[in-house]
Design a protein around this motif. Structure first.
Motif, short mmCIF file in Angstrom:
data_model
loop_
_atom_site.label_atom_id
_atom_site.label_comp_id
_atom_site.label_asym_id
_atom_site.label_seq_id
_atom_site.Cartn_x
_atom_site.Cartn_y
_atom_site.Cartn_z
N GLY A 1 0.78 -1.22 0.00
CA GLY A 1 0.00 0.00 0.00
C GLY A 1 0.81 1.27 0.00
O GLY A 1 0.28 2.34 -0.19
N GLU A 2 2.09 1.16 0.23
CA GLU A 2 2.93 2.36 0.18
C GLU A 2 4.10 2.12 -0.75
O GLU A 2 4.63 1.02 -0.82
N THR A 3 4.46 3.18 -1.45
CA THR A 3 5.58 3.05 -2.35
C THR A 3 6.90 3.20 -1.59
O THR A 3 6.98 4.05 -0.73
N PRO A 4 7.97 2.44 -1.88
CA PRO A 4 7.93 1.22 -2.69
C PRO A 4 7.39 0.07 -1.86
O PRO A 4 7.77 -0.08 -0.71
N CYS A 5 6.49 -0.73 -2.43
CA CYS A 5 5.85 -1.75 -1.62
C CYS A 5 6.70 -2.99 -1.48
O CYS A 5 6.37 -3.89 -0.73
N LEU A 6 7.78 -3.06 -2.22
CA LEU A 6 8.70 -4.18 -2.04
C LEU A 6 10.00 -3.62 -1.50
O LEU A 6 10.52 -2.63 -1.99
N THR A 7 10.51 -4.24 -0.49
CA THR A 7 11.78 -3.82 0.06
C THR A 7 12.89 -4.59 -0.64
O THR A 7 12.88 -5.82 -0.65
N SER B 1 16.20 -6.48 -1.32
CA SER B 1 17.06 -7.23 -0.40
C SER B 1 18.39 -6.51 -0.22
O SER B 1 19.03 -6.62 0.82
N ASP B 2 18.81 -5.76 -1.22
CA ASP B 2 20.03 -4.96 -1.11
C ASP B 2 19.81 -3.73 -1.97
O ASP B 2 19.64 -3.84 -3.19
N ASN B 3 19.75 -2.54 -1.37
CA ASN B 3 19.44 -1.35 -2.17
C ASN B 3 20.67 -0.79 -2.90
O ASN B 3 20.57 0.21 -3.60
N GLY C 1 22.95 0.97 -2.10
CA GLY C 1 23.24 2.36 -1.80
C GLY C 1 22.27 3.34 -2.43
O GLY C 1 22.37 4.54 -2.20
N PHE C 2 21.32 2.85 -3.24
CA PHE C 2 20.34 3.73 -3.88
C PHE C 2 19.24 4.10 -2.89
O PHE C 2 18.92 3.34 -1.99
N SER C 3 18.66 5.27 -3.07
CA SER C 3 17.43 5.61 -2.38
C SER C 3 16.28 5.19 -3.28
O SER C 3 16.02 5.80 -4.32
N ILE C 4 15.59 4.11 -2.93
CA ILE C 4 14.57 3.53 -3.80
C ILE C 4 13.20 4.10 -3.46
O ILE C 4 12.81 4.11 -2.29
N ASP C 5 12.48 4.59 -4.47
CA ASP C 5 11.15 5.16 -4.20
C ASP C 5 10.03 4.45 -4.93
O ASP C 5 8.88 4.78 -4.79
N GLU C 6 10.35 3.46 -5.75
CA GLU C 6 9.29 2.80 -6.50
C GLU C 6 9.70 1.39 -6.86
O GLU C 6 10.86 1.14 -7.15
N ALA C 7 8.73 0.49 -6.81
CA ALA C 7 8.94 -0.87 -7.32
C ALA C 7 7.84 -1.13 -8.33
O ALA C 7 6.66 -1.03 -8.03
N GLU C 8 8.23 -1.40 -9.57
CA GLU C 8 7.24 -1.63 -10.61
C GLU C 8 7.12 -3.13 -10.82
O GLU C 8 8.08 -3.79 -11.22
N VAL C 9 5.95 -3.66 -10.54
CA VAL C 9 5.77 -5.11 -10.58
C VAL C 9 4.77 -5.47 -11.67
O VAL C 9 3.70 -4.86 -11.77
N ILE C 10 5.13 -6.43 -12.50
CA ILE C 10 4.16 -6.98 -13.45
C ILE C 10 4.06 -8.48 -13.16
O ILE C 10 5.05 -9.20 -13.18
N TYR C 11 2.85 -8.90 -12.85
CA TYR C 11 2.58 -10.32 -12.67
C TYR C 11 2.18 -10.88 -14.03
O TYR C 11 1.39 -10.27 -14.74
N TRP C 12 2.73 -12.02 -14.38
CA TRP C 12 2.38 -12.64 -15.66
C TRP C 12 1.56 -13.90 -15.39
O TRP C 12 1.83 -14.64 -14.44
N GLY C 13 0.57 -14.15 -16.22
CA GLY C 13 -0.24 -15.34 -16.04
C GLY C 13 -1.20 -15.50 -17.20
O GLY C 13 -0.95 -15.01 -18.30
#
Ligand code: ZN
Ligand code: ZN
Length: 144
Positions: A108-114, A116-118, A120-132
């Motif tokens: 519910g909050e960006t980035p919603c995935l943490t 495992s190793d950033n 050193g970047f400041s990460i503000d977004e995770a773009e996820v595409i589920y395939w099926g």
């Protein structure tokens, strides 16, 4: 028309000049979530028959830059546009027919995935595409 003035307000809010192509493209993106450029062009031409492909492309770029529409580009698919912006939702894409549906953010909050190793970047977004495979394609086995 009520709907038009809403889109005019959105354009003004984004400090974009209100033009008929911009209102028509914004209307089309709201009416057809996850549509590609050609579908949007088709919808816009029902209202403005003379609008060029390039004009629609330019408007989509301006609206995306202004944050009024979001552009998604699943691998192997043309760019798609949607009006649902700013909520960090994800997408599920059908491998068979290319249908796209919204998937709410897992957390519910960006980035919603943490990460495992950033790195050193400041990460503000995770773009996820589920395939099926979508319900329609599951029901009808492909005839090959
Ligand atoms: Zn499908
Ligand atoms: Zn979406």
């Amino acid at each position: 028309m009520v709907a038009t003035s809403k889109f005019e307000r959105m354009l003004r809010g984004a400090v974009l000049r209100v033009t008929r192509p911009r209102v028509a493209v914004l209307t089309a993106v709201h009416a057809h979530p996850h549509a590609d450029t050609l579908s949007i062009l088709g919808a816009v031409r029902r209202e403005l028959p003379d609008v060029s492909h390039q004009a629609v492309y330019d408007v989509l770029r301006a609206l995306t830059a202004a944050g009024l529409v979001r552009r998604i580009e699943p691998a192997g698919s043309a760019a798609r546009y949607e009006s649902r912006v700013g909520d960090n939702h994800h997408h599920v894409v059908c491998r068979s027919c290319g249908a796209i549906a919204d998937v709410d953010c897992a957390v519910g909050e960006t980035p919603c995935l943490t990460a495992s190793d950033n790195q050193g970047f400041s990460i503000d977004e995770a773009e996820v595409i589920y395939w099926g495979v979508c319900p329609g394609c599951v029901a009808v086995p492909a005839t090959s």
